[in-house]
Design a protein around this motif. Structure first.
Motif, short mmCIF file in Angstrom:
data_model
loop_
_atom_site.label_atom_id
_atom_site.label_comp_id
_atom_site.label_asym_id
_atom_site.label_seq_id
_atom_site.Cartn_x
_atom_site.Cartn_y
_atom_site.Cartn_z
N LEU A 199 0.83 -1.19 0.00
CA LEU A 199 0.00 0.00 0.00
C LEU A 199 0.87 1.24 0.00
CD1 LEU A 199 -2.67 -1.06 2.65
CD2 LEU A 199 -2.84 -1.22 0.17
N ASP A 200 0.34 2.33 -0.55
CA ASP A 200 1.10 3.58 -0.58
C ASP A 200 0.81 4.44 0.64
OD1 ASP A 200 -1.48 4.28 -1.17
OD2 ASP A 200 -1.02 5.34 -3.02
N ARG A 201 0.43 3.78 1.72
CA ARG A 201 0.13 4.47 2.97
C ARG A 201 0.42 3.53 4.13
NH1 ARG A 201 -4.44 2.47 5.38
NH2 ARG A 201 -5.88 1.31 4.08
N ASP A 202 0.49 4.10 5.33
CA ASP A 202 0.63 3.27 6.52
C ASP A 202 -0.69 2.59 6.84
OD1 ASP A 202 3.28 3.86 6.91
OD2 ASP A 202 2.93 5.37 8.45
N ALA B 128 3.71 -8.26 19.38
CA ALA B 128 2.91 -7.96 18.18
C ALA B 128 3.19 -6.54 17.70
CB ALA B 128 1.42 -8.15 18.48
N LYS B 129 3.21 -5.58 18.62
CA LYS B 129 3.50 -4.19 18.25
C LYS B 129 4.90 -4.06 17.65
CE LYS B 129 2.59 -2.26 22.22
NZ LYS B 129 2.38 -1.23 23.25
N GLU B 130 5.87 -4.72 18.27
CA GLU B 130 7.25 -4.66 17.79
C GLU B 130 7.36 -5.23 16.37
OE1 GLU B 130 11.29 -7.13 18.72
OE2 GLU B 130 10.14 -6.44 20.45
N LEU B 131 6.75 -6.38 16.13
CA LEU B 131 6.83 -7.01 14.82
C LEU B 131 6.09 -6.20 13.76
CD1 LEU B 131 6.46 -10.73 15.92
CD2 LEU B 131 8.53 -9.58 15.11
N LEU B 132 4.98 -5.59 14.14
CA LEU B 132 4.24 -4.75 13.19
C LEU B 132 5.04 -3.50 12.82
CD1 LEU B 132 0.68 -5.08 14.71
CD2 LEU B 132 1.37 -5.82 12.41
N ILE C 55 7.00 -3.25 9.44
CA ILE C 55 6.37 -3.01 8.15
C ILE C 55 5.63 -1.68 8.21
CG2 ILE C 55 6.26 -5.47 7.55
CD1 ILE C 55 3.28 -5.41 8.32
N ASN C 56 4.90 -1.34 7.17
CA ASN C 56 4.25 -0.03 7.07
C ASN C 56 2.97 0.03 7.92
OD1 ASN C 56 3.22 -1.92 5.09
ND2 ASN C 56 2.07 -0.26 4.18
N VAL C 57 3.15 -0.08 9.24
CA VAL C 57 2.03 -0.09 10.18
C VAL C 57 2.23 1.03 11.20
CG1 VAL C 57 0.97 -1.38 12.07
CG2 VAL C 57 1.48 -2.53 9.92
N PRO D 228 3.30 -11.11 6.07
CA PRO D 228 3.48 -11.32 4.63
C PRO D 228 2.24 -10.97 3.79
CG PRO D 228 4.28 -13.22 5.84
CD PRO D 228 3.55 -12.34 6.83
N GLU D 229 1.05 -11.03 4.37
CA GLU D 229 -0.17 -10.84 3.60
C GLU D 229 -0.96 -9.58 3.95
OE1 GLU D 229 -1.15 -12.52 0.96
OE2 GLU D 229 0.60 -13.82 1.11
N LEU D 230 -0.55 -8.83 4.95
CA LEU D 230 -1.37 -7.73 5.45
C LEU D 230 -1.67 -6.67 4.39
CD1 LEU D 230 -2.89 -6.81 7.91
CD2 LEU D 230 -0.83 -5.65 8.70
N ASN D 231 -0.67 -6.21 3.67
CA ASN D 231 -0.90 -5.21 2.63
C ASN D 231 -1.87 -5.75 1.58
OD1 ASN D 231 1.00 -2.61 2.61
ND2 ASN D 231 2.08 -4.28 3.63
#
Length: 170
Positions: free
Chosen positions: A11-14, A37-41, A44-46, A159-162
Motif C-alpha cells: 500500500l502507498d500508505r501506513d 505484536a506491536k514490535e513485529l508490526l 512493516i508499514n504499520v 506477509p499478507e497484510l498489505n
C-alpha cells in the motif's frame, strides 16, 4: 513469473492497526504477547497510535466494546492476543466471531498446521485462532504466548497484510 507465483502489493500508505491483549493478569509492562505484536508490526508499514493499544479482562462484553470502539475509528486491522483457548474464561473468539462479516478460515487452519509442525505438536488442536473481516477492516485473534504471536505475525499476518487490505478496499 510463473502462473502460480503470487505478487503482493504494498500500500502507498501506513496501515492503521490496533492491538488488544485479553488477560486477567497482564499489565502494559508484563504483556509480552501484545508488546511483541506491536514490535513485529513496526517492521512493516504499520502505525499503532497509543490509544490503539489496550488490555482488557477475559470478559466478552469488555472485549466486544473495545473492538467496536476501534471498528468505529479509522483502523484497518485489529490484532487480539490471548483468550483463545478452551478454558471457561477464554471468550475472545466468541466476542470476535460475533462481529465478523466474513471469516478467513484459512488463517486458523494454517496457524494450527504451522503450530503443529513447528513445535506444539498435537496441542495445536486447542488453538482457536481466527481471522475475518468487518466491512473493510480485519481482525486477527491469536494466542497470547510469544511463540504463537511470533508465528502468526511472521508467517501469516505480516506477509499478507498489505494484500489483504488492498483486496478489502478495492
Amino acid at each position: 513469473m510463473t502462473k502460480n507465483e503470487h505478487v503482493n502489493v504494498k500500500l502507498d500508505r501506513d496501515i492503521q492497526c490496533a492491538v488488544l491483549t485479553v488477560s486477567d493478569t497482564r499489565t502494559p509492562e508484563t504483556d509480552k504477547g501484545g508488546n511483541l505484536a506491536k514490535e513485529l508490526l513496526s517492521e512493516i508499514n504499520v502505525e499503532i497510535k497509543p490509544e490503539h493499544y489496550a488490555i482488557v479482562k477475559d470478559d466478552k462484553q469488555a472485549i466486544t466494546e473495545q473492538l467496536q470502539q476501534w471498528l468505529a475509528e479509522d483502523v484497518d486491522v485489529i490484532i487480539t492476543t490471548g483468550g483463545t483457548g478452551i478454558a471457561q474464561r477464554d471468550v475472545t473468539i466468541e466476542a470476535v466471531t460475533s462481529l465478523l462479516s466474513k471469516e478467513i478460515e484459512g488463517f486458523g487452519e494454517l496457524f494450527r498446521y504451522l503450530s503443529y509442525a513447528e513445535d506444539v505438536g498435537t496441542r495445536a488442536l486447542l488453538s482457536r485462532a481466527v481471522a475475518g473481516t468487518v466491512g473493510e477492516q480485519l481482525i486477527f485473534s491469536v494466542p497470547g504466548s510469544t511463540g504463537a504471536v511470533k508465528l502468526a505475525m511472521n508467517k501469516l499476518i505480516k506477509p499478507e497484510l498489505n494484500h489483504l487490505i488492498h483486496e478489502l478496499t478495492k
